[in-house]
Structures are given as C-alpha cells and as structure tokens.
Enzyme design. Sequence first.
Site, mmCIF file in Angstrom:
data_model
loop_
_atom_site.group_PDB
_atom_site.id
_atom_site.type_symbol
_atom_site.label_atom_id
_atom_site.label_comp_id
_atom_site.label_asym_id
_atom_site.label_seq_id
_atom_site.Cartn_x
_atom_site.Cartn_y
_atom_site.Cartn_z
ATOM 1 N N GLY A 1 16.777 -28.650 -3.178
ATOM 2 C CA GLY A 1 15.694 -28.049 -3.946
ATOM 3 C C GLY A 1 15.285 -28.817 -5.185
ATOM 4 N N GLN A 2 15.842 -30.017 -5.397
ATOM 5 C CA GLN A 2 15.411 -30.789 -6.563
ATOM 6 C C GLN A 2 14.003 -31.305 -6.325
ATOM 7 O OE1 GLN A 2 17.922 -34.102 -7.772
ATOM 8 N NE2 GLN A 2 16.787 -34.373 -9.684
ATOM 9 N N ASP B 1 11.256 -22.493 -18.122
ATOM 10 C CA ASP B 1 10.722 -22.906 -16.822
ATOM 11 C C ASP B 1 9.353 -22.258 -16.617
ATOM 12 O OD1 ASP B 1 12.238 -24.082 -14.008
ATOM 13 O OD2 ASP B 1 10.355 -22.964 -13.780
ATOM 14 N N ILE B 2 8.413 -23.006 -16.077
ATOM 15 C CA ILE B 2 7.035 -22.526 -15.891
ATOM 16 C C ILE B 2 6.971 -21.466 -14.780
ATOM 17 C CG2 ILE B 2 6.217 -24.176 -14.133
ATOM 18 C CD1 ILE B 2 3.765 -24.672 -15.948
ATOM 19 N N ASN C 1 20.347 -28.684 -9.387
ATOM 20 C CA ASN C 1 19.924 -29.034 -8.035
ATOM 21 C C ASN C 1 19.922 -30.557 -7.930
ATOM 22 O OD1 ASN C 1 19.456 -26.332 -7.291
ATOM 23 N ND2 ASN C 1 17.387 -26.389 -8.144
ATOM 24 N N HIS D 1 19.334 -25.986 -15.085
ATOM 25 C CA HIS D 1 18.695 -24.672 -15.137
ATOM 26 C C HIS D 1 19.703 -23.719 -15.776
ATOM 27 C CE1 HIS D 1 15.491 -25.352 -11.950
ATOM 28 N NE2 HIS D 1 16.325 -26.321 -11.625
ATOM 29 N N HIS E 1 18.219 -32.315 -15.037
ATOM 30 C CA HIS E 1 17.966 -31.077 -15.789
ATOM 31 C C HIS E 1 18.930 -29.997 -15.361
ATOM 32 C CE1 HIS E 1 15.365 -31.088 -12.210
ATOM 33 N NE2 HIS E 1 15.516 -29.769 -12.160
HETATM 34 P P1 AMP Z 1 14.179 -28.518 -9.586
HETATM 35 O O1 AMP Z 1 13.444 -27.858 -8.438
HETATM 36 O O2 AMP Z 1 15.640 -28.194 -9.662
HETATM 37 O O3 AMP Z 1 13.901 -30.012 -9.614
HETATM 38 O O4 AMP Z 1 13.580 -27.890 -10.912
HETATM 39 C C1 AMP Z 1 12.345 -28.245 -11.434
HETATM 40 C C2 AMP Z 1 11.866 -27.064 -12.215
HETATM 41 O O5 AMP Z 1 10.828 -27.494 -13.082
HETATM 42 C C3 AMP Z 1 11.292 -25.922 -11.362
HETATM 43 O O6 AMP Z 1 12.050 -24.740 -11.583
HETATM 44 C C4 AMP Z 1 9.845 -25.783 -11.881
HETATM 45 O O7 AMP Z 1 9.412 -24.451 -11.945
HETATM 46 C C5 AMP Z 1 9.954 -26.413 -13.254
HETATM 47 N N1 AMP Z 1 8.705 -26.961 -13.786
HETATM 48 C C6 AMP Z 1 7.794 -27.719 -13.129
HETATM 49 N N2 AMP Z 1 6.796 -28.072 -13.956
HETATM 50 C C7 AMP Z 1 7.088 -27.517 -15.182
HETATM 51 C C8 AMP Z 1 6.428 -27.511 -16.443
HETATM 52 N N3 AMP Z 1 5.280 -28.163 -16.652
HETATM 53 N N4 AMP Z 1 7.012 -26.828 -17.458
HETATM 54 C C9 AMP Z 1 8.172 -26.167 -17.261
HETATM 55 N N5 AMP Z 1 8.846 -26.152 -16.095
HETATM 56 C C10 AMP Z 1 8.310 -26.811 -15.065
#
Ligand code: AMP
Length: 119
Positions: A98-99, A35-36, A92, A107, A105
């Site tokens: 929080g999605q 995760d970024i 999520n 986590h 995906h």
């Molecule tokens: P969610 O909020 O459950 O939809 O999770 C989306 C996740 O994607 C969040 O934890 C972000 O930090 C992560 N995210 C967004 N952009 C990127 C990216 N380019 N590379 C890796 N993770 C990312």
Amino acid sequence: MAGEPQADCLFCKIIAKEIPATVVRETETTLAFRDINPQAPTHVLVIPKVHYADAATLAAADPQITADLLREAGEVAAGDEVDGTGYRIVFNTGSGAGQTVFHAHAHVLGGRGLNWPPG
Ligand code: AMP
Ligand code: ZN
C-alpha cells in the site's frame, strides 16, 4: 546524492512548502502533518526532511533521524491525546503493502479501535 530532495516527490514538495499541508509539529529533521485522507480521528504523517524511499532505507542511511522520526510519532500521539488509549505507527513499505509515496513516512493512527492484525 543520497537524501537530497527529489523534484518529483510529493513529500519533498510539502517540506519545501510548494504544496500546503496542515502541519502539526516540525523539528530540524522532521515534519508532521495531517493525512489528506484520514483513516482515523488521528491520522498524522511524520516524515524525515531528507528523502529516502522507505523507512528501512532511511534507518540504514541515518539511524539518528530514524530515532527522531519515532520520537516525533510519540509526540504527535501525546499531542492528540491518543497515547493513553493506544495508537499505531505504520510504515507501509512497497506498493504491494500500500505504499504510494516513496518518501519514508510514519502513519500515526489513533482515536478509534484498532484491529489486530491489520488488513
Ligand atoms: P502510503 O500509502 O503509505 O504511501 O501513504 C501515503 C499517504 O499520503 C496516504 O495516506 C495519503 O492519503 C497521504 N497523502 C497524499 N497526498 C497528501 C497531501 N497532499 N497531504 C497530506 N497527505 C497526503
Ligand atoms: Zn521526497
């Protein structure tokens, strides 16, 4: 068509390698990358290579890939050696939960204390 890549989807772009990611594991059906914006020492996202908006929609459409996703989440935890202390797999689902990316995906979170219930 159901499951096809979506042009406006961030995770479809990561699968297509149009956006870089720190890939941890890859299978024929799944991709796992860090995760970024990590919320724990281990924070890895495991995604199906097919596009579905959320985990339940994926499960209804393709139980096998859903099983692949969960198995890979476990492999990620084992690879980061957080399986012994415990880890959490979170899906999520919906903006109220929080999605923010509407491509299913998991986590995988571990490497620190994990409170229950989560916030
Ligand atoms: P969610 O909020 O459950 O939809 O999770 C989306 C996740 O994607 C969040 O934890 C972000 O930090 C992560 N995210 C967004 N952009 C990127 C990216 N380019 N590379 C890796 N993770 C990312
Ligand atoms: Zn997508």
